[in-house]
Scaffold this motif. Sequence first.
Motif, mmCIF file in Angstrom:
data_model
loop_
_atom_site.group_PDB
_atom_site.id
_atom_site.type_symbol
_atom_site.label_atom_id
_atom_site.label_comp_id
_atom_site.label_asym_id
_atom_site.label_seq_id
_atom_site.Cartn_x
_atom_site.Cartn_y
_atom_site.Cartn_z
ATOM 1 N N ALA A 166 -15.013 13.859 -16.580
ATOM 2 C CA ALA A 166 -15.182 13.612 -14.937
ATOM 3 C C ALA A 166 -14.375 12.491 -14.629
ATOM 4 O O ALA A 166 -13.746 12.439 -13.516
ATOM 5 C CB ALA A 166 -16.598 13.719 -14.535
ATOM 6 N N ALA A 167 -14.532 11.248 -15.344
ATOM 7 C CA ALA A 167 -13.750 10.107 -14.815
ATOM 8 C C ALA A 167 -12.396 10.310 -15.217
ATOM 9 O O ALA A 167 -11.708 9.887 -14.204
ATOM 10 C CB ALA A 167 -14.470 8.932 -15.661
ATOM 11 N N CYS A 168 -12.043 11.094 -16.165
ATOM 12 C CA CYS A 168 -10.443 11.274 -16.272
ATOM 13 C C CYS A 168 -9.846 11.944 -15.185
ATOM 14 O O CYS A 168 -9.031 11.710 -14.881
ATOM 15 C CB CYS A 168 -10.204 11.505 -17.628
ATOM 16 S SG CYS A 168 -10.182 10.369 -19.028
ATOM 17 N N ALA A 169 -10.432 13.066 -14.767
ATOM 18 C CA ALA A 169 -9.955 14.012 -13.691
ATOM 19 C C ALA A 169 -9.996 13.107 -12.570
ATOM 20 O O ALA A 169 -9.033 13.287 -11.888
ATOM 21 C CB ALA A 169 -10.968 14.996 -13.613
ATOM 22 N N LYS A 170 -11.061 12.203 -11.944
ATOM 23 C CA LYS A 170 -10.838 11.635 -11.048
ATOM 24 C C LYS A 170 -9.693 10.341 -11.070
ATOM 25 O O LYS A 170 -9.017 10.298 -10.106
ATOM 26 C CB LYS A 170 -12.269 10.945 -10.600
ATOM 27 C CG LYS A 170 -12.563 10.045 -9.405
ATOM 28 C CD LYS A 170 -12.386 10.924 -8.245
ATOM 29 C CE LYS A 170 -12.539 10.361 -6.915
ATOM 30 N NZ LYS A 170 -12.199 11.284 -5.718
ATOM 31 N N GLY A 171 -9.766 9.690 -12.023
ATOM 32 C CA GLY A 171 -8.612 9.002 -12.314
ATOM 33 C C GLY A 171 -7.128 9.451 -12.152
ATOM 34 O O GLY A 171 -6.450 8.987 -11.597
ATOM 35 N N SER A 172 -6.996 10.868 -12.803
ATOM 36 C CA SER A 172 -5.836 11.419 -12.791
ATOM 37 C C SER A 172 -5.563 11.670 -11.239
ATOM 38 O O SER A 172 -4.331 11.738 -10.806
ATOM 39 C CB SER A 172 -5.711 12.699 -13.496
ATOM 40 O OG SER A 172 -4.713 13.649 -13.245
ATOM 41 N N GLU A 173 -6.552 12.270 -10.488
ATOM 42 C CA GLU A 173 -6.472 12.568 -8.935
ATOM 43 C C GLU A 173 -6.106 11.316 -8.218
ATOM 44 O O GLU A 173 -5.058 11.352 -7.375
ATOM 45 C CB GLU A 173 -7.726 13.246 -8.390
ATOM 46 C CG GLU A 173 -7.529 13.339 -7.054
ATOM 47 C CD GLU A 173 -8.959 13.876 -6.601
ATOM 48 O OE1 GLU A 173 -9.364 13.596 -5.241
ATOM 49 O OE2 GLU A 173 -9.739 14.574 -7.045
ATOM 50 N N TRP B 4 -4.459 8.485 -9.392
ATOM 51 C CA TRP B 4 -3.150 8.009 -9.937
ATOM 52 C C TRP B 4 -2.090 8.919 -9.280
ATOM 53 O O TRP B 4 -1.133 8.536 -8.866
ATOM 54 C CB TRP B 4 -3.307 8.235 -11.133
ATOM 55 C CG TRP B 4 -1.624 7.902 -11.730
ATOM 56 C CD1 TRP B 4 -0.605 8.713 -12.195
ATOM 57 C CD2 TRP B 4 -1.261 6.343 -11.734
ATOM 58 N NE1 TRP B 4 0.276 8.091 -12.653
ATOM 59 C CE2 TRP B 4 0.127 6.867 -12.407
ATOM 60 C CE3 TRP B 4 -1.829 5.368 -11.772
ATOM 61 C CZ2 TRP B 4 1.072 5.608 -12.628
ATOM 62 C CZ3 TRP B 4 -0.621 4.566 -11.600
ATOM 63 C CH2 TRP B 4 0.536 4.531 -12.346
ATOM 64 N N SER B 5 -2.247 10.308 -9.047
ATOM 65 C CA SER B 5 -1.300 11.331 -8.466
ATOM 66 C C SER B 5 -1.161 10.820 -6.792
ATOM 67 O O SER B 5 -0.065 10.803 -6.154
ATOM 68 C CB SER B 5 -1.646 12.523 -8.354
ATOM 69 O OG SER B 5 -2.918 13.131 -8.021
ATOM 70 N N GLN B 6 -2.177 10.590 -6.143
ATOM 71 C CA GLN B 6 -2.316 10.077 -4.553
ATOM 72 C C GLN B 6 -1.585 8.712 -4.698
ATOM 73 O O GLN B 6 -0.861 8.421 -3.811
ATOM 74 C CB GLN B 6 -3.645 9.631 -4.174
ATOM 75 C CG GLN B 6 -4.371 10.898 -4.096
ATOM 76 C CD GLN B 6 -6.029 10.835 -3.492
ATOM 77 O OE1 GLN B 6 -6.260 9.784 -3.660
ATOM 78 N NE2 GLN B 6 -6.660 12.012 -3.397
ATOM 79 N N GLU C 118 5.887 6.506 -3.552
ATOM 80 C CA GLU C 118 7.152 7.156 -3.284
ATOM 81 C C GLU C 118 7.324 7.300 -1.745
ATOM 82 O O GLU C 118 8.528 6.922 -1.483
ATOM 83 C CB GLU C 118 7.137 8.585 -3.657
ATOM 84 C CG GLU C 118 7.136 8.762 -5.214
ATOM 85 C CD GLU C 118 7.065 10.352 -5.788
ATOM 86 O OE1 GLU C 118 6.687 11.162 -4.943
ATOM 87 O OE2 GLU C 118 7.130 10.426 -7.017
ATOM 88 N N PHE C 119 6.405 7.480 -1.063
ATOM 89 C CA PHE C 119 6.621 7.179 0.695
ATOM 90 C C PHE C 119 7.148 5.909 0.901
ATOM 91 O O PHE C 119 7.796 5.670 1.742
ATOM 92 C CB PHE C 119 5.057 7.553 1.030
ATOM 93 C CG PHE C 119 5.186 7.398 2.605
ATOM 94 C CD1 PHE C 119 6.085 8.396 3.495
ATOM 95 C CD2 PHE C 119 4.523 6.513 3.242
ATOM 96 C CE1 PHE C 119 5.948 8.178 4.683
ATOM 97 C CE2 PHE C 119 4.585 6.330 4.571
ATOM 98 C CZ PHE C 119 5.514 7.038 5.574
#
Length: 127
Positions: free
Chosen positions: A47-54, A56-58, A64-65
């Motif tokens: 769960a922590a890795c999934a949230k961290g991945s999300e 990180w993508s944000q 980039e913006f």
Amino acid sequence: MGMLRIATFAAVAIALLPSDREQQQHLYERAGSTAQWVVTFCDRNSAACAKGSELWSQFVAKAEFGAKLAYDMMREREASGLATSSLNLDQSKARVAPALLERDSGTLTPLDKEPDWRGKHLNKNGV
């Protein structure tokens, strides 16, 4: 300075290493188990890795913006700066052109070529 700092840290790290074979083996095992624990973090905490991945993508999307925005602003500023500077040169061409025509080559003026300081000029009496 950087090499001195690295050498100092290396010397301190080497001095802190154990000299006893048993302590060296114990340190080696602990370092290996710590590395294994770090590598398998996502297996234990999905769960922590999934949230961290999300997150990180944000973060990457925002970075980039921001980079695109800064690039666009620099291009606009450069384009407006070139237009403004060309207008200023056209308006003051009469003042700028003679100075540019006097130069034979290069960008230095005769005043630029004169030395700033040469020391005291002595007269014939040495004073």
